[in-house]
Design a protein around this motif. Sequence first.
Motif: not given
Length: 481
Positions: A33-61
Amino acid sequence: MNIRTKLFIFIPILVILINLVSFFVFQSGKKVQESYNVMIDRVFLYKQISMETQENLRLLSGYIANQDTNSYSSFLRHKGKLQALQASLEKQNRGGNEELILENYSHLISSFLELETATTKKLLEQDFAGYAEQYKEVEKIASFIREDSQNLVDLELSNYQPIFKKIMANTRSMNQLGGILFILTTALSIVFAIWLSRSIVIPIQRLVYIAKQIGKGNLDIAVPVFQAKDEFSILGNMFHEMLENLRTLMGKNMEILEKERLVKELELKALQSQINPHFLFNTLNVISKLAYLEGAEQTSDLTVSTSNLLRYNLRKLDEPVTLRDEIKHAEEYFAIQKARFRDRVQFRLDINEACLEQAIPCLTLQPLLENAFVHGIEGMEAGAIIELSVKEIDDFVFVAIFDNGAGMTEETKEALLTASPVFPTKRRSTGLGTTNVFKRLRLFYEMEEIVDIISKQGEGTSIILKLPIKQGGQGKVCINY
């Protein structure tokens, strides 16, 4: 080994083994469970960064197109979220090539944020040619961040695969060990249960069987001998001693009961042999007829009542009668007392006819009425009242005898209820005293709470009998003199 030692040794062993199995299984699951949580947290962080970047670009436009305050506020809020995600990314400790990849990824985010800031600044300065070129750079870097995010997710999954395989291998090993421990604890539990039943349960069952047999009155049963030096051997010895004592006491009680039976039989025969009943009845009948012929009807009635009273008193006292017979006998007794007291006393009856088939020991009411006459109203010159009432309430027949005479003290009342002697030796009753009447009632109905006395000096006495409904006149009644 006594029972306490056995339980203190074997139960903790079983508990420890079971806890070990649970601990190994828990640790295995915890690692996965601990190993799985670490991996999921990292994947989730990368996805959040990608989505928040696109949201920033949309709001800037949107802000470039509208240039209003609301669009700018939304843009700044999401820009802050992206900066917070970048801070979380920089806290991760990774070694080797992954550390370099994450550092480049973080630089891309920083460049994206700096270009966004520069674009909004030029827009505020009305430098339209400058912010258009910078906006294109922002879009380019946003696409790089999205691609790198996906690459990092893929890298994370590929790196986690061998670790996951290793964890699963360890988990299988721990599960096998847990299975072995489970089988071992189960086998030990079965062995312990069999051994415990042979050393504890079986002796208890044998002792319970002995106790039941003794309770049924079987005193000839043999008490088993236990070889083990534990509590059961002590209990067995105590059972043996108790059984011997019971046999001795039963023998002595049988001798005492036989002697008492012979004495009571002789006393009854002596009482009945004092006069010849047939001669007495014939004589009283002659007197009654003669008084009737001479016109003395009251004397005739009194003689008949006396004859009936004596006939009732000489019947078998160990056989129960109905309440109807007892009330009729009480009326005969009162008729005789009426000739003595005349108008000084009134006898009142309040009888529920449905209760008259109630079984009751012979000669129960007369001693209580006689007690009311002798100790209650005898000293009254006028206005004496004796009342006999019979009522049915719930599952009981209540028989109450009331007099408005002298009453009694609390000491006398308690002495009557507890069968203690309270009157002088020279008595003026039939021989069946009040306390003996109460004792016979308790024995006949097999219950203690059967008599209640309500009395106050100078205000009279009420004796209340609470009789369980018992139809007919079957069975035997204990006789006490």
